[in-house]
Design a protein around this motif. Structure first.
Motif, mmCIF file in Angstrom:
data_model
loop_
_atom_site.group_PDB
_atom_site.id
_atom_site.type_symbol
_atom_site.label_atom_id
_atom_site.label_comp_id
_atom_site.label_asym_id
_atom_site.label_seq_id
_atom_site.Cartn_x
_atom_site.Cartn_y
_atom_site.Cartn_z
ATOM 1 N N ARG A 8 -22.903 75.613 20.725
ATOM 2 C CA ARG A 8 -23.419 76.943 21.095
ATOM 3 C C ARG A 8 -22.767 78.038 20.263
ATOM 4 N NH1 ARG A 8 -22.416 75.730 26.869
ATOM 5 N NH2 ARG A 8 -24.237 74.597 27.558
ATOM 6 N N THR A 9 -21.449 77.955 20.112
ATOM 7 C CA THR A 9 -20.730 78.944 19.315
ATOM 8 C C THR A 9 -21.193 78.892 17.859
ATOM 9 O OG1 THR A 9 -18.804 78.749 20.747
ATOM 10 C CG2 THR A 9 -18.440 79.714 18.577
ATOM 11 N N LEU A 10 -21.360 77.699 17.319
ATOM 12 C CA LEU A 10 -21.826 77.542 15.949
ATOM 13 C C LEU A 10 -23.234 78.121 15.788
ATOM 14 C CD1 LEU A 10 -21.373 76.426 13.101
ATOM 15 C CD2 LEU A 10 -22.231 74.226 13.922
ATOM 16 N N PRO B 144 -15.771 80.765 12.015
ATOM 17 C CA PRO B 144 -14.918 79.706 12.579
ATOM 18 C C PRO B 144 -14.892 78.464 11.698
ATOM 19 C CG PRO B 144 -17.016 79.775 13.713
ATOM 20 C CD PRO B 144 -17.011 80.937 12.760
ATOM 21 N N ARG B 145 -13.941 77.615 11.966
ATOM 22 C CA ARG B 145 -13.780 76.382 11.192
ATOM 23 C C ARG B 145 -14.961 75.431 11.401
ATOM 24 N NH1 ARG B 145 -9.818 71.711 10.864
ATOM 25 N NH2 ARG B 145 -10.166 71.122 8.712
ATOM 26 N N THR B 146 -15.704 75.614 12.480
ATOM 27 C CA THR B 146 -16.854 74.746 12.741
ATOM 28 C C THR B 146 -17.891 74.846 11.619
ATOM 29 O OG1 THR B 146 -17.813 76.480 14.134
ATOM 30 C CG2 THR B 146 -16.614 74.714 15.248
ATOM 31 N N VAL B 147 -18.000 75.993 10.969
ATOM 32 C CA VAL B 147 -18.944 76.142 9.850
ATOM 33 C C VAL B 147 -18.533 75.207 8.716
ATOM 34 C CG1 VAL B 147 -19.860 77.726 8.116
ATOM 35 C CG2 VAL B 147 -19.516 78.517 10.458
ATOM 36 N N ARG C 222 -16.692 72.493 8.949
ATOM 37 C CA ARG C 222 -16.871 71.103 9.398
ATOM 38 C C ARG C 222 -18.335 70.682 9.310
ATOM 39 N NH1 ARG C 222 -14.525 70.743 15.088
ATOM 40 N NH2 ARG C 222 -15.267 68.610 14.895
ATOM 41 N N LEU C 223 -19.250 71.598 9.666
ATOM 42 C CA LEU C 223 -20.681 71.306 9.569
ATOM 43 C C LEU C 223 -21.081 71.067 8.110
ATOM 44 C CD1 LEU C 223 -23.576 71.153 10.731
ATOM 45 C CD2 LEU C 223 -23.695 73.635 10.425
ATOM 46 N N ILE C 224 -20.633 71.938 7.211
ATOM 47 C CA ILE C 224 -20.983 71.798 5.796
ATOM 48 C C ILE C 224 -20.447 70.489 5.239
ATOM 49 C CG2 ILE C 224 -20.636 72.758 3.490
ATOM 50 C CD1 ILE C 224 -20.618 75.550 4.831
ATOM 51 N N ARG C 225 -19.215 70.139 5.568
ATOM 52 C CA ARG C 225 -18.637 68.873 5.080
ATOM 53 C C ARG C 225 -19.456 67.674 5.572
ATOM 54 N NH1 ARG C 225 -13.926 69.360 2.459
ATOM 55 N NH2 ARG C 225 -12.715 71.250 2.807
ATOM 56 N N ALA C 226 -19.840 67.694 6.836
ATOM 57 C CA ALA C 226 -20.620 66.586 7.397
ATOM 58 C C ALA C 226 -21.996 66.504 6.749
ATOM 59 C CB ALA C 226 -20.744 66.761 8.906
ATOM 60 N N VAL D 137 -22.560 75.394 0.387
ATOM 61 C CA VAL D 137 -21.321 75.638 -0.349
ATOM 62 C C VAL D 137 -20.155 75.730 0.629
ATOM 63 C CG1 VAL D 137 -20.124 77.222 -1.908
ATOM 64 C CG2 VAL D 137 -22.594 76.911 -2.105
ATOM 65 N N LEU D 138 -19.145 74.910 0.382
ATOM 66 C CA LEU D 138 -17.942 74.965 1.211
ATOM 67 C C LEU D 138 -17.239 76.305 1.019
ATOM 68 C CD1 LEU D 138 -16.393 71.437 0.736
ATOM 69 C CD2 LEU D 138 -17.029 72.475 2.901
ATOM 70 N N PRO D 139 -16.676 76.855 2.079
ATOM 71 C CA PRO D 139 -15.927 78.099 1.909
ATOM 72 C C PRO D 139 -14.642 77.846 1.137
ATOM 73 C CG PRO D 139 -15.767 77.320 4.173
ATOM 74 C CD PRO D 139 -16.738 76.427 3.474
#
Length: 161
Positions: free
Chosen positions: A47-49, A68-71, A73-77, A87-89
């Motif tokens: 929900r936060t993502l 947040p770090r969830t962004v 983690r989503l990009i890596r996955a 693009v990874l931050p």
């Protein structure tokens, strides 16, 4: 379905999937719902993502060390599943694309920069050095050790008069 709740709260997986597919067409074949449930165990994280991406979808493609770090983690996955347009931050201090585990001045930073920042904020209690190579931080005991300063007060090895 409760119409008083926003769609982000009711269907965060669907909202995230739509935002990701609009940002990167190479994600069309990826089962984003299954990936989200695998990477983020708690629905509150999804929900936060969804809320963050709804507010600023460019976090997926800009490489900015915000949000947040969830962004990250989503990009890596998604990249592991074949996404190419995301693009990874980069670190807010050094710019490298590493896991961004800390926060400094509202921007995500890598562990190396966080350690460097901590050393600079906490100089040696003995000599005042902020040289990272001079430090050995023993985190378990909370003891900080350093090499002796150049102006040491140790007795010299000269013979007594």
């Amino acid at each position: 379905m409760d119409e008083s709740l926003p769609r982000l709260a009711i269907e965060p997986e669907t909202v995230i999937g739509e935002i990701v597919r609009s940002a990167d067409s190479s994600c069309a074949t990826i089962d984003i719902t299954a990936l989200l449930e695998e990477v983020f165990c708690y629905r509150s994280q999804r929900r936060t993502l969804a809320e963050v991406l709804h507010t600023d979808a460019e976090l997926l493609t800009s490489g900015r060390p915000e949000g947040p770090r969830t962004v990250e983690r989503l990009i890596r996955a998604l990249q592991a599943k074949g996404a190419t347009g995301l693009v990874l931050p980069g670190c807010g201090k050094c710019g490298r694309q590493r896991p961004l585990t800390a926060l400094a001045d509202g921007r995500r930073i890598c562990r190396s920069c966080a350690n460097r920042r901590q050393v600079q904020a906490n100089p040696c209690g003995i000599c005042g050095s902020i040289d990272m190579r001079a430090w050995i931080v023993t985190a378990l005991r909370g003891v900080v050790r350093t090499r002796p300063a150049a102006t040491s007060t140790r007795p010299s090895n000269s013979p007594a008069a």
